[in-house]
Design a protein around this motif. Structure first.
Motif, PDB file in Angstrom:
ATOM      1  N   GLU A 137       0.802  -1.223   0.000  1.00 21.36           N
ATOM      2  CA  GLU A 137       0.000   0.000   0.000  1.00 21.36           C
ATOM      3  C   GLU A 137       0.837   1.276   0.000  1.00 21.36           C
ATOM      4  OE1 GLU A 137       0.853  -1.060   4.228  1.00 21.36           O
ATOM      5  OE2 GLU A 137       0.173  -2.196   2.498  1.00 21.36           O
ATOM      6  N   ARG A 138       2.131   1.167   0.266  1.00 24.21           N
ATOM      7  CA  ARG A 138       2.987   2.348   0.346  1.00 24.21           C
ATOM      8  C   ARG A 138       3.918   2.521  -0.845  1.00 24.21           C
ATOM      9  NH1 ARG A 138       4.525   2.540   6.768  1.00 24.21           N
ATOM     10  NH2 ARG A 138       2.470   3.286   7.405  1.00 24.21           N
ATOM     11  N   VAL A 139       4.483   1.433  -1.356  1.00 22.24           N
ATOM     12  CA  VAL A 139       5.474   1.536  -2.428  1.00 22.24           C
ATOM     13  C   VAL A 139       5.282   0.454  -3.481  1.00 22.24           C
ATOM     14  CG1 VAL A 139       7.284   2.562  -0.983  1.00 22.24           C
ATOM     15  CG2 VAL A 139       7.188   0.100  -1.251  1.00 22.24           C
ATOM     16  N   GLY A 157      18.423  -1.392 -13.130  1.00 15.91           N
ATOM     17  CA  GLY A 157      18.281  -0.916 -11.764  1.00 15.91           C
ATOM     18  C   GLY A 157      16.830  -0.979 -11.338  1.00 15.91           C
ATOM     19  N   PHE A 158      16.568  -0.486 -10.146  1.00 15.64           N
ATOM     20  CA  PHE A 158      15.228  -0.533  -9.570  1.00 15.64           C
ATOM     21  C   PHE A 158      14.582   0.841  -9.616  1.00 15.64           C
ATOM     22  CE2 PHE A 158      17.309  -4.184  -7.785  1.00 15.64           C
ATOM     23  CZ  PHE A 158      16.319  -5.147  -7.818  1.00 15.64           C
ATOM     24  N   THR A 159      13.278   0.851  -9.829  1.00 19.77           N
ATOM     25  CA  THR A 159      12.489   2.075  -9.742  1.00 19.77           C
ATOM     26  C   THR A 159      11.542   1.909  -8.569  1.00 19.77           C
ATOM     27  OG1 THR A 159      12.599   2.422 -12.126  1.00 19.77           O
ATOM     28  CG2 THR A 159      10.868   3.590 -10.932  1.00 19.77           C
ATOM     29  N   VAL A 160      11.582   2.869  -7.642  1.00 16.40           N
ATOM     30  CA  VAL A 160      10.718   2.848  -6.467  1.00 16.40           C
ATOM     31  C   VAL A 160       9.716   3.974  -6.621  1.00 16.40           C
ATOM     32  CG1 VAL A 160      10.620   3.102  -3.961  1.00 16.40           C
ATOM     33  CG2 VAL A 160      12.563   1.935  -5.025  1.00 16.40           C
ATOM     34  N   GLN A 161       8.450   3.637  -6.489  1.00 16.98           N
ATOM     35  CA  GLN A 161       7.384   4.618  -6.631  1.00 16.98           C
ATOM     36  C   GLN A 161       6.584   4.654  -5.328  1.00 16.98           C
ATOM     37  OE1 GLN A 161       4.415   3.597  -9.551  1.00 16.98           O
ATOM     38  NE2 GLN A 161       3.858   5.715  -9.825  1.00 16.98           N
ATOM     39  N   SER A 162       6.460   5.840  -4.735  1.00 12.17           N
ATOM     40  CA  SER A 162       5.622   5.995  -3.554  1.00 12.17           C
ATOM     41  C   SER A 162       4.164   5.981  -3.996  1.00 12.17           C
ATOM     42  CB  SER A 162       5.943   7.315  -2.847  1.00 12.17           C
ATOM     43  OG  SER A 162       5.025   7.514  -1.789  1.00 12.17           O
ATOM     44  N   LEU A 163       3.344   5.202  -3.318  1.00 14.84           N
ATOM     45  CA  LEU A 163       1.924   5.124  -3.652  1.00 14.84           C
ATOM     46  C   LEU A 163       1.067   5.933  -2.693  1.00 14.84           C
ATOM     47  CD1 LEU A 163       1.712   1.308  -4.466  1.00 14.84           C
ATOM     48  CD2 LEU A 163       2.074   3.218  -6.039  1.00 14.84           C
ATOM     49  N   GLU A 164       1.695   6.535  -1.689  1.00 14.71           N
ATOM     50  CA  GLU A 164       0.972   7.348  -0.716  1.00 14.71           C
ATOM     51  C   GLU A 164       1.040   8.815  -1.119  1.00 14.71           C
ATOM     52  OE1 GLU A 164       1.327   5.661   3.646  1.00 14.71           O
ATOM     53  OE2 GLU A 164       3.284   6.079   2.795  1.00 14.71           O
ATOM     54  N   ALA A 165      -0.030   9.524  -0.858  1.00 14.17           N
ATOM     55  CA  ALA A 165      -0.026  10.965  -1.097  1.00 14.17           C
ATOM     56  C   ALA A 165       0.809  11.625  -0.007  1.00 14.17           C
ATOM     57  CB  ALA A 165      -1.442  11.513  -1.058  1.00 14.17           C
ATOM     58  N   GLN A 166       1.629  12.572  -0.408  1.00 11.86           N
ATOM     59  CA  GLN A 166       2.422  13.290   0.574  1.00 11.86           C
ATOM     60  C   GLN A 166       1.565  14.359   1.222  1.00 11.86           C
ATOM     61  OE1 GLN A 166       6.030  14.742  -1.126  1.00 11.86           O
ATOM     62  NE2 GLN A 166       6.920  12.714  -1.256  1.00 11.86           N
ATOM     63  N   PRO A 167       1.591  14.434   2.552  1.00 15.87           N
ATOM     64  CA  PRO A 167       0.798  15.460   3.222  1.00 15.87           C
ATOM     65  C   PRO A 167       1.351  16.846   2.912  1.00 15.87           C
ATOM     66  CG  PRO A 167       2.225  14.345   4.787  1.00 15.87           C
ATOM     67  CD  PRO A 167       2.377  13.635   3.477  1.00 15.87           C
ATOM     68  N   CYS A 168       0.470  17.794   2.788  1.00 20.25           N
ATOM     69  CA  CYS A 168       0.885  19.172   2.527  1.00 20.25           C
ATOM     70  C   CYS A 168       0.425  20.023   3.693  1.00 20.25           C
ATOM     71  CB  CYS A 168       0.272  19.663   1.213  1.00 20.25           C
ATOM     72  SG  CYS A 168       0.896  21.291   0.758  1.00 20.25           S
ATOM     73  N   SER A 169       1.367  20.639   4.391  1.00 24.54           N
ATOM     74  CA  SER A 169       1.013  21.455   5.551  1.00 24.54           C
ATOM     75  C   SER A 169       1.389  22.922   5.369  1.00 24.54           C
ATOM     76  CB  SER A 169       1.692  20.891   6.801  1.00 24.54           C
ATOM     77  OG  SER A 169       3.094  20.903   6.618  1.00 24.54           O
ATOM     78  N   ASP A 170       2.016  23.261   4.277  1.00 28.03           N
ATOM     79  CA  ASP A 170       2.398  24.639   3.995  1.00 28.03           C
ATOM     80  C   ASP A 170       1.307  25.253   3.115  1.00 28.03           C
ATOM     81  OD1 ASP A 170       3.440  27.015   3.026  1.00 28.03           O
ATOM     82  OD2 ASP A 170       5.427  26.191   2.634  1.00 28.03           O
TER      83      ASP A 170
END
Length: 170
Positions: free
Chosen positions: A110-112, A120-133
Motif C-alpha cells: 500500500e505504500r510503495v 536498476g530498480f524504480t521505487v514509486q511511492s503510492l501514498e499521497a504526501q501530506p501538505c502542511s504549507d
C-alpha cells in the motif's frame, strides 16, 4: 515544524535505528534487515528476486535480494516519503506516482511499488504526501485546474499589502 519535516525526521531516526538493528546479532543470524535470508516471508512478485517487508513504529522497511540472497536495495517508507537505505548495491531511482512505471514488478504494497528494468530498480511511492504549507498547497492544488477558473483581477496600489499567504501566492 511542519508535518513533512516531522515525517522526514522520523524516517531518518528510524532508518538509523534500523541500521543499528540490521547490524545486530539478530541480523547476523539471518533474521532481519540487511541479511541474505531474513526470516520474514518472501513477498516478491518476481521469480528473479526475493522481497521482504517489516513494519516498525509505522514505518515500512522493504528489502530486495537477488536469487542468491545478496541484498540489492532496501528502503523505508512512511507518509508518502521514501528513503533508500545504505544496504545493497543496485542502482535505485525514486519516481513520483504515475500511471505506468517501466520494468517488471518486483514488490508492491500500500505504500510503495518496486520494479526492475534490468539496469536498476524504480521505487514509486503510492501514498499521497501530506501538505502542511498553505502557500505550497495552494500552488499544488491550483497547478492544473480541471477547468479554467473565472478570472478575478485586483489592482493593488503601492500602499496595499497582502496579508493572506494563499491569496498572495495566486
Amino acid at each position: 515544524m511542519n508535518t513533512r519535516r516531522r515525517i522526514v525526521a522520523l524516517l531518518v531516526s528510524t532508518a538509523m535505528a534500523a541500521l543499528t538493528w540490521s547490524g545486530s546479532a539478530a541480523a547476523q543470524d539471518a533474521n532481519g534487515l540487511g541479511s541474505s535470508w531474513p526470516s520474514a516471508a518472501d513477498a516478491s512478485r518476481s521469480a528473479s528476486f526475493h522481497a521482504y517487508r517489516w513494519v516498525r513504529n509505522g514505518v515500512s522497511y522493504v528489502q530486495v535480494n537477488d536469487r542468491n540472497g545478496a541484498p540489492l536495495v532496501a528502503l523505508a517508507a512512511a507518509g508518502g516519503t521514501v528513503i533508500v537505505l545504505p544496504i545493497g548495491s543496485a542502482a535505485v531511482k525514486i519516481v513520483l506516482p504515475s500511471p505506468s512505471v517501466a520494468g517488471a514488478p518486483v514488490y508492491t504494497d500500500e505504500r510503495v511499488s518496486i520494479s526492475n528494468d534490468g539496469s536498476g530498480f524504480t521505487v514509486q511511492s503510492l501514498e499521497a504526501q501530506p501538505c502542511s504549507d498553505p502557500i505550497e498547497c495552494a500552488k499544488i492544488n491550483s497547478a492544473a485546474p480541471a477547468s479554467p477558473p473565472a478570472a478575478t483581477l485586483r489592482t493593488m496600489s503601492a500602499q496595499d499589502t497582502c496579508t493572506d499567504p494563499i491569496e498572495c501566492a495566486k
